[in-house]
Motif scaffolding. Sequence first.
Motif, PDB file in Angstrom:
ATOM      1  N   PRO A 138     -14.013  -2.804  14.692  1.00  0.00           N
ATOM      2  CA  PRO A 138     -13.518  -1.486  15.061  1.00  0.00           C
ATOM      3  C   PRO A 138     -12.892  -0.790  13.862  1.00  0.00           C
ATOM      4  N   GLN A 139     -13.072   0.523  13.773  1.00  0.00           N
ATOM      5  CA  GLN A 139     -12.459   1.287  12.698  1.00  0.00           C
ATOM      6  C   GLN A 139     -10.967   1.373  12.929  1.00  0.00           C
ATOM      7  N   LEU A 140     -10.205   1.155  11.886  1.00  0.00           N
ATOM      8  CA  LEU A 140      -8.755   1.155  11.988  1.00  0.00           C
ATOM      9  C   LEU A 140      -8.163   2.424  11.388  1.00  0.00           C
ATOM     10  N   PRO A 141      -7.059   2.904  11.940  1.00  0.00           N
ATOM     11  CA  PRO A 141      -6.358   4.013  11.299  1.00  0.00           C
ATOM     12  C   PRO A 141      -5.849   3.558   9.931  1.00  0.00           C
ATOM     13  N   PRO A 142      -5.602   4.475   9.000  1.00  0.00           N
ATOM     14  CA  PRO A 142      -5.183   4.082   7.647  1.00  0.00           C
ATOM     15  C   PRO A 142      -3.957   3.170   7.624  1.00  0.00           C
ATOM     16  N   PHE A 177     -12.830 -20.876  14.324  1.00  0.00           N
ATOM     17  CA  PHE A 177     -14.128 -21.545  14.383  1.00  0.00           C
ATOM     18  C   PHE A 177     -14.253 -22.323  15.681  1.00  0.00           C
ATOM     19  N   ALA A 178     -15.456 -22.346  16.220  1.00  0.00           N
ATOM     20  CA  ALA A 178     -15.742 -23.134  17.417  1.00  0.00           C
ATOM     21  C   ALA A 178     -17.118 -23.772  17.263  1.00  0.00           C
ATOM     22  N   ARG A 179     -17.282 -24.900  17.914  1.00  0.00           N
ATOM     23  CA  ARG A 179     -18.590 -25.556  17.899  1.00  0.00           C
ATOM     24  C   ARG A 179     -19.594 -24.709  18.663  1.00  0.00           C
ATOM     25  N   TYR A 180     -20.833 -24.824  18.262  1.00  0.00           N
ATOM     26  CA  TYR A 180     -21.902 -24.105  18.944  1.00  0.00           C
ATOM     27  C   TYR A 180     -22.029 -24.555  20.396  1.00  0.00           C
ATOM     28  N   THR A 181     -21.620 -25.767  20.696  1.00  0.00           N
ATOM     29  CA  THR A 181     -21.757 -26.309  22.052  1.00  0.00           C
ATOM     30  C   THR A 181     -20.574 -25.965  22.953  1.00  0.00           C
ATOM     31  N   THR A 182     -19.663 -25.130  22.476  1.00  0.00           N
ATOM     32  CA  THR A 182     -18.494 -24.765  23.275  1.00  0.00           C
ATOM     33  C   THR A 182     -18.931 -24.127  24.586  1.00  0.00           C
ATOM     34  N   GLY A 183     -18.336 -24.555  25.667  1.00  0.00           N
ATOM     35  CA  GLY A 183     -18.675 -24.020  26.981  1.00  0.00           C
ATOM     36  C   GLY A 183     -18.097 -22.634  27.213  1.00  0.00           C
ATOM     37  N   SER A 184     -18.491 -22.034  28.300  1.00  0.00           N
ATOM     38  CA  SER A 184     -18.062 -20.673  28.603  1.00  0.00           C
ATOM     39  C   SER A 184     -16.581 -20.588  28.954  1.00  0.00           C
ATOM     40  N   LYS A 185     -15.968 -21.683  29.409  1.00  0.00           N
ATOM     41  CA  LYS A 185     -14.556 -21.652  29.773  1.00  0.00           C
ATOM     42  C   LYS A 185     -13.681 -21.311  28.570  1.00  0.00           C
ATOM     43  N   GLY A 186     -13.966 -21.917  27.428  1.00  0.00           N
ATOM     44  CA  GLY A 186     -13.214 -21.632  26.218  1.00  0.00           C
ATOM     45  C   GLY A 186     -13.402 -20.205  25.749  1.00  0.00           C
ATOM     46  N   LEU A 187     -14.617 -19.697  25.885  1.00  0.00           N
ATOM     47  CA  LEU A 187     -14.884 -18.319  25.476  1.00  0.00           C
ATOM     48  C   LEU A 187     -14.204 -17.324  26.409  1.00  0.00           C
ATOM     49  N   GLU A 188     -14.147 -17.642  27.692  1.00  0.00           N
ATOM     50  CA  GLU A 188     -13.470 -16.770  28.653  1.00  0.00           C
ATOM     51  C   GLU A 188     -11.991 -16.638  28.318  1.00  0.00           C
ATOM     52  N   ARG A 189     -11.408 -17.721  27.852  1.00  0.00           N
ATOM     53  CA  ARG A 189      -9.997 -17.727  27.501  1.00  0.00           C
ATOM     54  C   ARG A 189      -9.705 -16.731  26.379  1.00  0.00           C
ATOM     55  N   LEU A 190     -10.644 -16.585  25.448  1.00  0.00           N
ATOM     56  CA  LEU A 190     -10.450 -15.700  24.298  1.00  0.00           C
ATOM     57  C   LEU A 190     -10.935 -14.271  24.531  1.00  0.00           C
ATOM     58  N   GLN A 191     -11.549 -14.013  25.654  1.00  0.00           N
ATOM     59  CA  GLN A 191     -12.176 -12.716  25.924  1.00  0.00           C
ATOM     60  C   GLN A 191     -11.229 -11.545  25.663  1.00  0.00           C
ATOM     61  N   SER A 192      -9.978 -11.670  26.042  1.00  0.00           N
ATOM     62  CA  SER A 192      -9.035 -10.565  25.873  1.00  0.00           C
ATOM     63  C   SER A 192      -8.710 -10.301  24.407  1.00  0.00           C
ATOM     64  N   SER A 232     -11.528  -7.938  21.043  1.00  0.00           N
ATOM     65  CA  SER A 232     -11.500  -6.574  20.510  1.00  0.00           C
ATOM     66  C   SER A 232     -10.386  -6.371  19.483  1.00  0.00           C
ATOM     67  N   ASP A 233      -9.545  -7.366  19.282  1.00  0.00           N
ATOM     68  CA  ASP A 233      -8.430  -7.245  18.336  1.00  0.00           C
ATOM     69  C   ASP A 233      -8.951  -7.331  16.907  1.00  0.00           C
ATOM     70  N   TYR A 244      -7.471  -8.195  14.345  1.00  0.00           N
ATOM     71  CA  TYR A 244      -6.847  -9.295  13.615  1.00  0.00           C
ATOM     72  C   TYR A 244      -7.489 -10.636  13.931  1.00  0.00           C
ATOM     73  N   LEU A 245      -8.600 -10.647  14.661  1.00  0.00           N
ATOM     74  CA  LEU A 245      -9.285 -11.885  14.995  1.00  0.00           C
ATOM     75  C   LEU A 245     -10.739 -11.816  14.555  1.00  0.00           C
ATOM     76  N   GLN A 246     -11.169 -12.821  13.812  1.00  0.00           N
ATOM     77  CA  GLN A 246     -12.578 -12.969  13.480  1.00  0.00           C
ATOM     78  C   GLN A 246     -13.019 -14.296  14.060  1.00  0.00           C
ATOM     79  N   PHE A 247     -13.985 -14.270  14.942  1.00  0.00           N
ATOM     80  CA  PHE A 247     -14.451 -15.460  15.637  1.00  0.00           C
ATOM     81  C   PHE A 247     -15.780 -15.884  15.049  1.00  0.00           C
ATOM     82  N   VAL A 248     -15.851 -17.138  14.621  1.00  0.00           N
ATOM     83  CA  VAL A 248     -17.079 -17.691  14.042  1.00  0.00           C
ATOM     84  C   VAL A 248     -17.585 -18.750  14.998  1.00  0.00           C
TER      85      VAL A 248
END
Length: 79
Positions: A10-14, A53-68, A71-72, A74-78
């Motif tokens: 997302p584009q950030l204000p200056p 970082f997360a393993r490629y085999t990570t289940g959907s439960k872990g991803l749901e936890r981070l869903q909120s 959009s931040d 300050y977070l880069q998810f690999v």
Amino acid sequence: MATTVATAKPQLPPTAASKLATARVAIITGITGQDGYYLTDLLMKKGYYVVGFARYTTGSKGLERLQSMFSDPYLQFVY
């Protein structure tokens, strides 16, 4: 042949962009687990830029936890 997928941040204000440039950086492995999630939340509240970082085999439960947090800026998810 390998392909590269670029994701737009997302584009950030200056003022936010300059704050991000001076933020401390934390690298967390296992970000989708319970400890990784709470550590990410704590560090982002303290103003850290978090690379997780997360393993490629990570289940959907872990991803749901981070869903909120996805959009931040300050977070880069690999994955």
